[in-house]
Design a protein around this motif. Structure first.
Motif, PDB file in Angstrom:
ATOM      1  N   LEU A   1       0.897  -1.110   0.028  1.00  0.00           N
ATOM      2  CA  LEU A   1       0.011  -0.014  -0.039  1.00  0.00           C
ATOM      3  C   LEU A   1       1.046   1.161   0.018  1.00  0.00           C
ATOM      4  O   LEU A   1       1.571   1.438   1.057  1.00  0.00           O
ATOM      5  CB  LEU A   1      -1.034   0.272   1.155  1.00  0.00           C
ATOM      6  N   LEU A   2       0.786   1.899  -1.164  1.00  0.00           N
ATOM      7  CA  LEU A   2       1.794   2.936  -1.173  1.00  0.00           C
ATOM      8  C   LEU A   2       0.851   4.520  -0.964  1.00  0.00           C
ATOM      9  O   LEU A   2       0.019   4.799  -1.863  1.00  0.00           O
ATOM     10  CB  LEU A   2       2.481   3.093  -2.552  1.00  0.00           C
ATOM     11  N   LEU A   3       1.261   5.505  -0.392  1.00  0.00           N
ATOM     12  CA  LEU A   3       0.789   6.765  -0.308  1.00  0.00           C
ATOM     13  C   LEU A   3       1.991   7.334  -1.054  1.00  0.00           C
ATOM     14  O   LEU A   3       3.064   7.456  -0.522  1.00  0.00           O
ATOM     15  CB  LEU A   3       0.707   7.228   1.374  1.00  0.00           C
ATOM     16  N   GLN A   4       1.572   8.238  -2.031  1.00  0.00           N
ATOM     17  CA  GLN A   4       2.385   9.093  -2.592  1.00  0.00           C
ATOM     18  C   GLN A   4       1.847  10.433  -2.842  1.00  0.00           C
ATOM     19  O   GLN A   4       0.581  10.797  -2.700  1.00  0.00           O
ATOM     20  CB  GLN A   4       2.691   8.610  -4.080  1.00  0.00           C
ATOM     21  N   ASP A   5       2.817  11.546  -2.697  1.00  0.00           N
ATOM     22  CA  ASP A   5       2.263  13.011  -2.796  1.00  0.00           C
ATOM     23  C   ASP A   5       1.955  13.458  -4.235  1.00  0.00           C
ATOM     24  O   ASP A   5       1.514  12.411  -5.179  1.00  0.00           O
ATOM     25  CB  ASP A   5       3.538  13.850  -2.092  1.00  0.00           C
ATOM     26  N   SER A   6       1.868  14.472  -4.325  1.00  0.00           N
ATOM     27  CA  SER A   6       1.274  15.067  -5.926  1.00  0.00           C
ATOM     28  C   SER A   6       2.241  15.200  -6.925  1.00  0.00           C
ATOM     29  O   SER A   6       1.859  15.452  -7.874  1.00  0.00           O
ATOM     30  CB  SER A   6       0.696  16.517  -5.348  1.00  0.00           C
TER      31      SER A   6
ATOM     32  N   ASN B   1      12.421  20.995  -9.662  1.00  0.00           N
ATOM     33  CA  ASN B   1      12.870  21.543  -8.556  1.00  0.00           C
ATOM     34  C   ASN B   1      12.255  20.935  -7.461  1.00  0.00           C
ATOM     35  O   ASN B   1      12.433  21.577  -6.362  1.00  0.00           O
ATOM     36  CB  ASN B   1      13.144  23.142  -8.311  1.00  0.00           C
ATOM     37  N   MET B   2      11.102  20.276  -7.873  1.00  0.00           N
ATOM     38  CA  MET B   2      10.283  19.746  -6.550  1.00  0.00           C
ATOM     39  C   MET B   2      10.799  18.548  -6.049  1.00  0.00           C
ATOM     40  O   MET B   2      11.212  17.551  -6.794  1.00  0.00           O
ATOM     41  CB  MET B   2       8.851  19.603  -7.082  1.00  0.00           C
ATOM     42  N   ASP B   3      10.812  18.090  -4.497  1.00  0.00           N
ATOM     43  CA  ASP B   3      11.092  16.898  -3.813  1.00  0.00           C
ATOM     44  C   ASP B   3       9.769  16.104  -3.810  1.00  0.00           C
ATOM     45  O   ASP B   3       8.828  16.431  -3.769  1.00  0.00           O
ATOM     46  CB  ASP B   3      11.584  17.103  -2.721  1.00  0.00           C
ATOM     47  N   ARG B   4      10.098  14.650  -3.830  1.00  0.00           N
ATOM     48  CA  ARG B   4       9.172  13.708  -3.997  1.00  0.00           C
ATOM     49  C   ARG B   4       9.075  13.021  -2.701  1.00  0.00           C
ATOM     50  O   ARG B   4      10.182  12.653  -2.384  1.00  0.00           O
ATOM     51  CB  ARG B   4       8.991  12.770  -5.269  1.00  0.00           C
ATOM     52  N   TYR B   5       7.986  12.863  -2.384  1.00  0.00           N
ATOM     53  CA  TYR B   5       7.818  12.135  -0.848  1.00  0.00           C
ATOM     54  C   TYR B   5       6.874  10.804  -0.928  1.00  0.00           C
ATOM     55  O   TYR B   5       5.764  11.046  -1.513  1.00  0.00           O
ATOM     56  CB  TYR B   5       7.471  12.954   0.339  1.00  0.00           C
ATOM     57  N   SER B   6       6.994   9.704  -0.308  1.00  0.00           N
ATOM     58  CA  SER B   6       5.977   8.678  -0.576  1.00  0.00           C
ATOM     59  C   SER B   6       6.344   7.803   0.736  1.00  0.00           C
ATOM     60  O   SER B   6       7.217   7.976   1.204  1.00  0.00           O
ATOM     61  CB  SER B   6       6.304   7.880  -1.780  1.00  0.00           C
TER      62      SER B   6
END
Length: 346
Positions: free
Chosen positions: A226-231, A284-289
């Motif tokens: 189950l993965l929660l990812q940002d936008s 230039n955006m970081d990704r979080y999940s």
């Protein structure tokens, strides 16, 4: 019809099929509410998703949006810490491989032997255990004075998603024509090795192909993810029939759900794990999940489920203990990134 025309038509048809691929979004709210009338349709939708692509997105679930927001904020705050604070929690300092994972510490790509290591950093937490079995032991946490409240929100989130995973296993059982409770002991085992691993994908320069590997192409090791990812986006899945890659667009609050290798073995290939990857942000955006892996207990033996072997046929796979499989995959994937993982803690 000439051969060129036939080839062109086939190519165009494949392209059209590839362009039409979508990852289904399934609302499990009625099931969680005990709506027995709606549940069969939800189980059927899950069966179709697992039989076709092995990926879906789950909405109407039980994890509060406010908790998701607080958790992702806490994760971003952790990865923003100075490297010395994160390195103090490096998994190399843990006998059970909990804590901080450096950039490039793992290499999951199963399709390209020349692939770069995964351009992500992570923080891994499992249930608190005494040292002994593989992956069993205590977690590492930043001091309260360094990151106040981090441990509390992380574990609140952990147990909330654990509850959701148990519900998904019940739906999985129904989708296979089994009793709803068939997987309950596997999913809820207090001695299990569930993993909740947060990720940070920093923006990185493109490689020679014009992209970067946040995570290389791989299938998941276990039973259910189950993965929660940002936008920000970046998750892609490989369509089996056309061999084409497709984005999994972020849906606010949804969980990307996919089956892993153990479930493929369990279902005798009725449900197949799917190759997926993450392309690092090129902005230039970081990704979080955050990925939650419910892989059950180490001593569970995975063998073909009732109803998954046709009469007169033999199972595709021999029985396999969870521990045997998990150890092999961990040693391989971390070893490829230069991180040594022992087979057990004596």
């Amino acid at each position: 019809m000439g051969s060129f025309e036939a080839t062109t038509t086939a190519t165009d048809a494949a392209a059209a099929t590839a362009a039409a691929i979508t990852i289904p979004i399934i609302d499990i709210g009625p099931f969680l509410a005990g709506n027995e009338t709606a549940t069969p349709a939800i189980a059927a939708a899950l069966r179709a998703a697992c039989s076709n692509q092995g990926f879906l997105q789950v909405v109407g679930h039980s994890v509060p949006a406010a908790l998701q927001t607080r958790f992702l904020s806490a994760v971003a705050a952790f990865f923003a810490l100075p490297l010395r604070d994160k390195a103090a929690l490096d998994q190399s300092r843990s006998a059970c491989y909990r804590g901080y994972e450096r950039l490039g510490g793992q290499k999951l790509d199963e399709l390209d032997a020349e692939a770069t290591t995964d351009q992500k950093e992570g923080f891994s937490v499992r249930p608190e255990r005494a040292l002994g079995r593989f992956l069993a032991g205590p977690n590492q946490w930043p001091p309260e004075g360094v990151l106040p409240g981090f441990r509390e929100v992380y574990m609140e989130y952990f147990w909330a998603v654990h509850e959701l995973s148990k519900a998904m296993f019940q739906l999985m059982a129904l989708s296979l024509g089994l009793e709803k409770t068939y997987f309950d002991a596997f999913a809820a085992d207090p001695d299990g090795i569930c993993l909740c691993r947060a990720h940070h994908y920093p923006p990185t320069p493109p490689d020679v192909l014009g992209r970067t590997r946040g995570v290389g192409a791989h299938t998941d090791f276990g039973a259910l993810t189950l993965l929660l990812q940002d936008s920000v986006g970046g998750l892609e899945v490989l369509h089996k029939r056309t061999g084409t890659w497709h984005a999994v667009p972020p849906v606010e609050g949804a969980y990307v759900c996919n089956i892993g290798d153990l479930m493929q073995r369990w279902t005798n290939d009725r449900y197949q794990s799917t190759m997926h990857r993450v392309i690092s942000p090129l902005s230039n955006m970081d990704r979080y999940s955050c990925a939650f892996f419910n892989d059950g207990a180490l001593d569970v033996v995975i063998e073909a489920l009732p109803g998954c072997v046709e009469e007169g046929e033999s199972p595709v796979y021999a029985p396999l203990r969870v521990e045997e499989h998990i150890v092999e995959r961990y040693v391989q994937s971390y070893g490829a990134g230069g991180t040594l993982i022992g087979k057990a803690v004596e």
